[in-house]
Each structure stands twice: as C-alpha cells, then as structure tokens.
Design an enzyme around this catalytic site. Sequence first.
Site, PDB file in Angstrom:
ATOM      1  N   HIS A 137       7.740  -7.575 -15.370  1.00  0.00           N
ATOM      2  CA  HIS A 137       6.798  -8.047 -16.383  1.00  0.00           C
ATOM      3  C   HIS A 137       6.778  -9.577 -16.427  1.00  0.00           C
ATOM      4  CE1 HIS A 137       6.509  -4.139 -18.954  1.00  0.00           C
ATOM      5  NE2 HIS A 137       5.760  -4.121 -17.884  1.00  0.00           N
ATOM      6  N   ARG A 170      -5.647   0.743 -12.633  1.00  0.00           N
ATOM      7  CA  ARG A 170      -4.457   1.593 -12.534  1.00  0.00           C
ATOM      8  C   ARG A 170      -4.258   2.334 -13.862  1.00  0.00           C
ATOM      9  NH1 ARG A 170      -2.691  -3.403  -9.938  1.00  0.00           N
ATOM     10  NH2 ARG A 170      -2.246  -3.040  -7.729  1.00  0.00           N
ATOM     11  N   GLU A 228      -3.635   6.189   1.935  1.00  0.00           N
ATOM     12  CA  GLU A 228      -2.324   5.539   1.873  1.00  0.00           C
ATOM     13  C   GLU A 228      -1.235   6.350   2.564  1.00  0.00           C
ATOM     14  OE1 GLU A 228      -1.406   5.037  -2.286  1.00  0.00           O
ATOM     15  OE2 GLU A 228      -2.342   6.934  -2.808  1.00  0.00           O
ATOM     16  N   ASP A 280       1.496   1.386   0.310  1.00  0.00           N
ATOM     17  CA  ASP A 280       2.126   2.655   0.662  1.00  0.00           C
ATOM     18  C   ASP A 280       1.866   3.033   2.113  1.00  0.00           C
ATOM     19  OD1 ASP A 280       3.582   3.327  -1.550  1.00  0.00           O
ATOM     20  OD2 ASP A 280       2.009   4.491  -2.510  1.00  0.00           O
ATOM     21  N   ARG A 320      10.432  -0.311   0.923  1.00  0.00           N
ATOM     22  CA  ARG A 320      10.342  -1.777   0.849  1.00  0.00           C
ATOM     23  C   ARG A 320      11.145  -2.369  -0.289  1.00  0.00           C
ATOM     24  NH1 ARG A 320       5.362  -2.084  -2.604  1.00  0.00           N
ATOM     25  NH2 ARG A 320       4.550   0.017  -2.552  1.00  0.00           N
ATOM     26  N   CYS A 355      -7.322  -2.288  -1.242  1.00  0.00           N
ATOM     27  CA  CYS A 355      -6.881  -2.675  -2.588  1.00  0.00           C
ATOM     28  C   CYS A 355      -5.389  -2.989  -2.640  1.00  0.00           C
ATOM     29  CB  CYS A 355      -7.216  -1.585  -3.602  1.00  0.00           C
ATOM     30  SG  CYS A 355      -6.376  -0.019  -3.311  1.00  0.00           S
TER      31      CYS A 355
END
Length: 582
Positions: free
Chosen positions: A197, A304, A442, A466, A476, A513
């Site tokens: 955050h 999202r 993905e 992904d 990752r 994206c």
Amino acid sequence: MTSFTLHGIPVSRGIAIGRAHILAPAALDVQHYLIADDQVEAEVARLQDAITLVHAELQNIWNELPADAPAELGAFIDVHALILSDPMISEMPLDIIRSRYYNAEWALVTQIEELSAQFEEIEDTYLRERKSDIQQVGERVLKALTGSANILPKGEGAEGGASMIVVAHDISPADMLQFRNRAFSGFITDVGGQNSHTAIVARSLDIPATVGVSNASRLIDQGDWLIIDGDAGVVVVAPNSVVLDQYREKQARQMRERKKLGKLKKMPSVTLDGTPITLLANIEFPDDCAHAMDAGAHGIGLFRSEFLFMGRTGHANQLPSEDEQFESYKKAVIAMKGRPVTIRTLDIGADKPMDFAEQTALNPALGLRAIRFCLSEPQMFLTQLRAILRASAFGPIKLLVPMLAHAFEIDQTLLMIEQAKAQLREQKIKFDAELPVGAMIEIPAAALSLPMFIKRLDFLSLGTNDLIQYALAIDRVDHEVAHLYNPLHPAVLYLISTTIAMAAKAGIPISVCGEMAGDVQMTRLLLGMGLREFSMHPSQLLAVKNEILNSDLNALTPLTRKIVRSFEQEEIIEAVERLRVM
C-alpha cells in the site's frame, strides 16, 4: 561521513534529495506477563477501549481527507478499518486474554504474529504484502494501549530548509497523510514491495520512493543527506558534492521532461507513420478514474473488481452486495464520461483469500482461483454479473474474464452471463444486451489454443505478469528464483507476438494490461509486434505516449520480427536497446 549506497525496490520514479528523518521503529516488541484471574475482564476492557479509540482515529482521518488526496488513501483507510473490525483482530486477542491470561499487549501481538505468518505463505504478490496492513493496524492499537506519542515529525521540514526524506521500517497509508503540506520529498522503507500500500500511495502522490531497503532505518542516521533514485531503486547516503551536483542536474532534467510530458495530454496518440494507438488505464477503485481522465486515457482497460471484496470474510452475507457492487461500477462508468470501462470479474480464491483466517492451497497459483473460483460459487458470480450488467445501462462496459484455459470454462461463463441477463429482464431492469465479453490470456495453454477464444469472445487482454510466471514456471515473489522472471525470454516473446498476430488476423481487439504495457523499454517492442492497445497505471501513460509519438512502425516492425525469431538472450537485449534509439 563516508558515503555509501543502498539498494531496494523502485516503486515510484523520480529523484529526491534531502535530509533523513528517521521514524521510530515498529512498536511490536512489548512486555509479556501473565495476569491474575480477577484482572481478566479489566484487561479485556482495556483492549476493547483501545480498539474503539483506533476506530475513532481512522474515522477522523477519513473525515478530514483533503479534497486533493489520492483516492487510494481513503480506500486504504477503509481497508484498515475493515481489518480492525475483523473478528481475527477484534475478538481473538480477547479470547487469548481469557484463555491464556496474557496481558492485552502480549495477546494482541501474539495474534498479529500468527496472522502475519499465515499471510507470509500466500503466493499472490498483492495479498502477501497485506501482512504489513495487519501489522500497521496492530501497531496503531498498541499505541492506543500504551499511550505512546505519534512517531511522525511535527516540523515543516529538515534543517536549513532542506526537503525531508522519511526513513522507516514501514509507513501506513493513514500515517502518510500527516506528511501532506510538509517539506516531504520522498521516503525509504526497510520492507515492502511493488504492490504494498505504501508503494501504491507513493505512485499516486508521485513521490520518489524505494522500499525493501533492508536495515535502512538502522544504517541511516538522523539528518543524513540522502538521494533517492526512484528509477533504479538506489539510495545514496551522505553523497559527496560531485554526486550531489550530478543528481541535482538529473533531477532538474527530469522535472523539465515531466513538464514536456504534461503537454502531451491532449495530443492524439499516433505513431510517426500515422497509426492511432489506444491508451487505457488500470484502476483498483472507481475514484481512480479521475487520475485516468487527467492523464488522457481513452478508457479503462482493467478495473480490478476484487478490491471491492478485500477485507471481507468468506460468508455470503458479508460479501459486497449486488447494489454495493453496482454503485461502484456505475460510479466508474459515469466518471469516464462515455469512455469504455473494462471490468475484470472477481480474480480471487486460494491465493487471494477473502477471509484473514482462510487457509491457502498447497500451490495456490495453480489452484481454485479467478474464473475457477467464480464457477464454483455460482450465486456469488451471478451477483457480480448482474451488478456489472446493471451498470452497463449508464455507459459502455466490457466484461473481462480472468484465467480461462478451457472451452467449457468459456461456455459456462457465457451461459451464466445469459442467466444473469434473463434475471434482469424478468425484473425489467435495463442493461446493455450487447455488452462485449473478453478473456485474459495469462495461461500459456490459452495463448496456444487461441482459436477457441476468438470463436467465442469479443476481445482479448494479455495479462503478461501471470503469462510470464506460468511460461517460465517460476514464482516471481520467491527471492530464490525471482531473477529468472524475464519478459524478454524467447518463449515469452513467442507467446505474446503470436497471440497479438492471431488476434489481429481474426480482427478481434487485443490489449496488454500487464506491467509490460507501462514499461517504456517495452513500448516499441510491443508496437513492432502489432499491439495497438496498451493498458497501464495512469501515472505511466504519458511516458508511454511519448514513446509512441516518436515511433515509426515501418522501421520497428522488421527488427521486431528478427527479435521474435531469436533464441539468444544477449541478441534479444541488444536488439531491444536498438529499438529504443531508432
């Protein structure tokens, strides 16, 4: 003092120069002692009072948010309030006091550490880093229990009028509000990652920042001169005059470049040879639309939706209702003023638990997540589909489905969309009957079986994050193998280029994206592959547009074809560098 350099994770670009202000270390090291039986309820009441006080503090911070505060700040304060309300925080420590006779501070820290350990096991990058939010909420309650002073600086700046660079183990988004209107030019934290955050707020505030700089708060002294190179993730401590002058010149050059970029907002996004390129924005919350519009985005390429579900427990009555979701989607659609909004259906499950206490799968990246999870919870999925369809009556919406790999998954999803439409027709509720439906590509299997997607769907979106992870069989976020995560691997380039080419041949729109879309080093490579739609964080949009305006597809395309046919890593890297200077 001898100069030295520290390295971390770059999360917000730019150069910051100033004096260090060290924040007090985390307050989770507390006294441990047992209480007597007749002290239990008094200790329970003390912890309850502290939780109530923190609730009031968070509400007060939220109420006093300035009008120009980034939308993310209000949302993250809401997340902290949800965490504080969760029984795992608000009730379990009370049970520990009653059953183990721990003092309030010890009981709270015990529960925080247990939850932190659970989150450490989560594979998903974003959710794994939510551990820091739980710890930040815990620290705030501890401060209320102990009555400790606020750790943030009260002054207007560092000595001599120098800008202040905050150095801390971690900083909560709520605490970051207190830096507004102060001479605060950057920050460094010991912990954190790209999706913490703190990193997200730094990007929204456009403040240079480097996180994950191990022991920075111990190695840096109060008042030290610091340089943050947010592009490289480098921190220079006690720089000499030569280095200081070099970075001041670099900082001035970047500021001039940013001013130039600002002039591109209203310019058409067209290559030198006259090819129009669509630039879209990725968002997490409806309020992010303001940043997207300000950056000149042509629409939203990725909303999202799972952010609406975060901090909820897994019980249906505690998930966002249809009306709550509808209002969020409608707000985004209205804010975009007729520009399309692509809403991704819930990408959650296994590695993205909606319940703090929920256990993750053994291998969550390959488990019950995204569309697999939604199809296993049809009522929840239908609720979201109805909410999205209802919002489509107020402006153009495209529905994007994540992690599809099988024809039957596509068919089941389309059947559920039809079922949701039928339910709305029955209730005489308006919606866009022709709402476009697309798929995230993905999973390598999806990229390699594209005809079945093209046959059934209206558009495609490449989720490169992904796709790269699955293609290279690496996690990752696992430091042992993270260095193997490589967007320029020959297999990755093959999957991306063939997917773009097949979509173009079939006349079906396709965008990227993932992180590659917002990386200016990849812009010309993707253009040369035939990509005509990019979707990225709003802060990256103008820099990518600048690359597009200076690109000639006639020159890029032949060299890109050679890159895609190459299997030697050094050759690929050198060729991509040549693309950038063409």
